[in-house]
Design a protein around this motif. Sequence first.
Motif, PDB file in Angstrom:
ATOM      1  N   LEU A 163       0.830  -1.207   0.000  1.00  0.00           N
ATOM      2  CA  LEU A 163       0.000   0.000   0.000  1.00  0.00           C
ATOM      3  C   LEU A 163       0.867   1.261   0.000  1.00  0.00           C
ATOM      4  CD1 LEU A 163      -2.795  -1.166   2.451  1.00  0.00           C
ATOM      5  CD2 LEU A 163      -2.943  -0.941  -0.030  1.00  0.00           C
ATOM      6  N   SER A 164       1.955   1.211   0.754  1.00  0.00           N
ATOM      7  CA  SER A 164       2.826   2.397   0.756  1.00  0.00           C
ATOM      8  C   SER A 164       3.529   2.558  -0.591  1.00  0.00           C
ATOM      9  CB  SER A 164       3.853   2.318   1.892  1.00  0.00           C
ATOM     10  OG  SER A 164       3.233   2.770   3.082  1.00  0.00           O
ATOM     11  N   ARG A 165       3.858   1.429  -1.213  1.00  0.00           N
ATOM     12  CA  ARG A 165       4.429   1.528  -2.567  1.00  0.00           C
ATOM     13  C   ARG A 165       3.381   2.123  -3.519  1.00  0.00           C
ATOM     14  NH1 ARG A 165       8.021   2.483  -4.424  1.00  0.00           N
ATOM     15  NH2 ARG A 165       8.305   1.035  -6.152  1.00  0.00           N
ATOM     16  N   ALA A 166       2.133   1.724  -3.347  1.00  0.00           N
ATOM     17  CA  ALA A 166       1.070   2.278  -4.201  1.00  0.00           C
ATOM     18  C   ALA A 166       0.978   3.787  -3.992  1.00  0.00           C
ATOM     19  CB  ALA A 166      -0.260   1.594  -3.878  1.00  0.00           C
ATOM     20  N   ARG A 167       1.025   4.208  -2.713  1.00  0.00           N
ATOM     21  CA  ARG A 167       0.936   5.645  -2.420  1.00  0.00           C
ATOM     22  C   ARG A 167       2.123   6.395  -3.045  1.00  0.00           C
ATOM     23  NH1 ARG A 167       1.803   5.320   2.619  1.00  0.00           N
ATOM     24  NH2 ARG A 167       3.916   6.131   2.561  1.00  0.00           N
ATOM     25  N   GLN A 168       3.311   5.763  -2.988  1.00  0.00           N
ATOM     26  CA  GLN A 168       4.492   6.448  -3.522  1.00  0.00           C
ATOM     27  C   GLN A 168       4.489   6.509  -5.052  1.00  0.00           C
ATOM     28  OE1 GLN A 168       7.627   4.014  -1.937  1.00  0.00           O
ATOM     29  NE2 GLN A 168       7.526   4.921   0.119  1.00  0.00           N
ATOM     30  N   GLU A 169       3.934   5.470  -5.691  1.00  0.00           N
ATOM     31  CA  GLU A 169       4.156   5.311  -7.135  1.00  0.00           C
ATOM     32  C   GLU A 169       2.962   5.642  -8.020  1.00  0.00           C
ATOM     33  OE1 GLU A 169       6.715   3.859  -9.104  1.00  0.00           O
ATOM     34  OE2 GLU A 169       8.139   3.902  -7.435  1.00  0.00           O
ATOM     35  N   LEU A 170       1.737   5.448  -7.503  1.00  0.00           N
ATOM     36  CA  LEU A 170       0.593   5.476  -8.422  1.00  0.00           C
ATOM     37  C   LEU A 170      -0.062   6.850  -8.465  1.00  0.00           C
ATOM     38  CD1 LEU A 170      -1.028   2.013  -7.543  1.00  0.00           C
ATOM     39  CD2 LEU A 170       0.782   2.528  -9.197  1.00  0.00           C
ATOM     40  N   LYS A 171      -0.480   7.213  -9.653  1.00  0.00           N
ATOM     41  CA  LYS A 171      -1.124   8.520  -9.816  1.00  0.00           C
ATOM     42  C   LYS A 171      -2.653   8.385  -9.797  1.00  0.00           C
ATOM     43  CE  LYS A 171       2.787  10.775 -10.894  1.00  0.00           C
ATOM     44  NZ  LYS A 171       3.584   9.919  -9.979  1.00  0.00           N
ATOM     45  N   VAL A 172      -3.120   7.168  -9.560  1.00  0.00           N
ATOM     46  CA  VAL A 172      -4.560   6.885  -9.583  1.00  0.00           C
ATOM     47  C   VAL A 172      -4.953   6.422  -8.181  1.00  0.00           C
ATOM     48  CG1 VAL A 172      -6.155   5.118 -10.493  1.00  0.00           C
ATOM     49  CG2 VAL A 172      -4.695   6.379 -12.057  1.00  0.00           C
ATOM     50  N   PRO A 173      -6.139   6.813  -7.670  1.00  0.00           N
ATOM     51  CA  PRO A 173      -6.493   6.388  -6.309  1.00  0.00           C
ATOM     52  C   PRO A 173      -6.578   4.870  -6.181  1.00  0.00           C
ATOM     53  CG  PRO A 173      -8.338   7.537  -7.368  1.00  0.00           C
ATOM     54  CD  PRO A 173      -7.175   7.634  -8.303  1.00  0.00           C
ATOM     55  N   PHE A 174      -6.288   4.394  -4.985  1.00  0.00           N
ATOM     56  CA  PHE A 174      -6.284   2.935  -4.794  1.00  0.00           C
ATOM     57  C   PHE A 174      -7.042   2.544  -3.548  1.00  0.00           C
ATOM     58  CE2 PHE A 174      -3.155   2.799  -1.400  1.00  0.00           C
ATOM     59  CZ  PHE A 174      -2.473   3.992  -1.579  1.00  0.00           C
ATOM     60  N   ILE A 175      -7.476   1.279  -3.555  1.00  0.00           N
ATOM     61  CA  ILE A 175      -8.236   0.701  -2.448  1.00  0.00           C
ATOM     62  C   ILE A 175      -7.371  -0.408  -1.864  1.00  0.00           C
ATOM     63  CG2 ILE A 175     -10.396  -0.505  -1.872  1.00  0.00           C
ATOM     64  CD1 ILE A 175     -11.018   0.506  -4.941  1.00  0.00           C
ATOM     65  N   ALA A 176      -7.426  -0.557  -0.540  1.00  0.00           N
ATOM     66  CA  ALA A 176      -6.643  -1.597   0.121  1.00  0.00           C
ATOM     67  C   ALA A 176      -7.464  -2.875   0.210  1.00  0.00           C
ATOM     68  CB  ALA A 176      -6.268  -1.123   1.522  1.00  0.00           C
ATOM     69  N   SER A 177      -6.888  -3.971  -0.246  1.00  0.00           N
ATOM     70  CA  SER A 177      -7.626  -5.236  -0.258  1.00  0.00           C
ATOM     71  C   SER A 177      -6.735  -6.346   0.289  1.00  0.00           C
ATOM     72  CB  SER A 177      -8.026  -5.551  -1.709  1.00  0.00           C
ATOM     73  OG  SER A 177      -8.655  -6.802  -1.783  1.00  0.00           O
ATOM     74  N   GLY A 178      -7.316  -7.196   1.135  1.00  0.00           N
ATOM     75  CA  GLY A 178      -6.549  -8.312   1.671  1.00  0.00           C
ATOM     76  C   GLY A 178      -6.175  -8.095   3.114  1.00  0.00           C
ATOM     77  N   GLY A 179      -6.829  -8.850   4.005  1.00  0.00           N
ATOM     78  CA  GLY A 179      -6.480  -8.775   5.415  1.00  0.00           C
ATOM     79  C   GLY A 179      -7.324  -7.787   6.205  1.00  0.00           C
ATOM     80  N   PHE A 180      -8.365  -7.224   5.600  1.00  0.00           N
ATOM     81  CA  PHE A 180      -9.177  -6.229   6.308  1.00  0.00           C
ATOM     82  C   PHE A 180     -10.482  -6.853   6.791  1.00  0.00           C
ATOM     83  CE2 PHE A 180      -6.286  -3.897   3.659  1.00  0.00           C
ATOM     84  CZ  PHE A 180      -5.754  -3.015   4.594  1.00  0.00           C
TER      85      PHE A 180
END
Length: 334
Positions: A163-180
């Motif tokens: 998720l932190s890699r997604a925050r650092q790298e992606l320019k599109v919003p993301f949803i956290a999936s797995g383990g919630f």
Amino acid sequence: MPFNTALTRKLGIAIPIIQGGMQWVGYAELAAAVSNAGGLGILSALTQPTPEDLRKEIRRCRKMTKNPFGVNLTLLPALVPPDYAAYAQVIIDEGIKIVETAGNYPGPVINQLKSSNLTILHKCTTIRHAKSAIRLGVDFLSIDGFECAGHVGEHDITNFILLSRARQELKVPFIASGGFADGQGLAAALALGAAGINMGTRFMCTVESPIHHRIKDRIVAADENQTALVLRRWRNTSRLFKNKAAEDALKVEKESTTGEFGEVASFVSGKRGREVFLNGDAEYGVWTAGQAIGLIHDIPTCADLLPRIEREALEAMQRSAVQILITMFQPRHF
Ligand code: FMN
């Protein structure tokens, strides 16, 4: 509405929680219950034997909720693949606005859905795949960490990093999936930069989930050690409930001298997995579950679960805010 995120705004939902597509679980009863409770319910397209059956299921779901709901379309390797284009066309024709896509080579299906301006949430287990999906024009990435149920990918990166890699790298919003499975998880996901969470295993274990109550009881009784990773040898790793059937499949996987998939195929039969949900015999075949199984201790209605998660998330955030204030006003002794 305490949580106003890119996800709630775009999808028109009150609580930033999605019920991920689940084969043999994602029927209208569950999807409508999640949407009625303020999240986004998702029907599973391939749980319906034909595109016309999907059309009927969409219409059934629409009678049960006035709120938005979506459809999951999963593209998996198959000797005779389903007619994905026909399923996608039904989704478009029936006026569905939100689609969760998953699996291999989603380009043609995403193009088809995007040409009708649908909102696409694409599931991925690596940043590289997320970037490819962004190039295809998806609106949200659903980042599936190694904890998740089902197809975990081959890289084994847990959500703390992913998720932190997604925050650092992606320019599109993301949803956290797995383990919630709870509000503390939602608060953590938002803190890591996600616009909401996607849950599968937690929703399997709700009153409206259309699986046998003995399987729900088994989920409640299980702890986080009770999942197994199967099919790694064929680069199709799946996280399953650790029962006798999964252990038998693993044994064949380890001991096969030919490495032919045919040797393990009958041990991981989807048909037997479906039977588990109908007959309630948790040992009858393999079935999908994530590590969140260890966080699940009850079988609530969706109408209870979603506000509870929202409340827990708020409380977790308030506790952190109070902690920050206490820390700020404490004298420092260096
Ligand atoms: N994801 C898909 O994209 N397609 C599926 O057909 C699918 N089937 C699933 C069946 C079950 C019983 C479960 C528990 C999950 C399934 N998933 C499928 C994954 C979920 O959509 C979701 O990504 C995953 O459960 C998230 O991890 P969690 O279980 O820790 O919440």
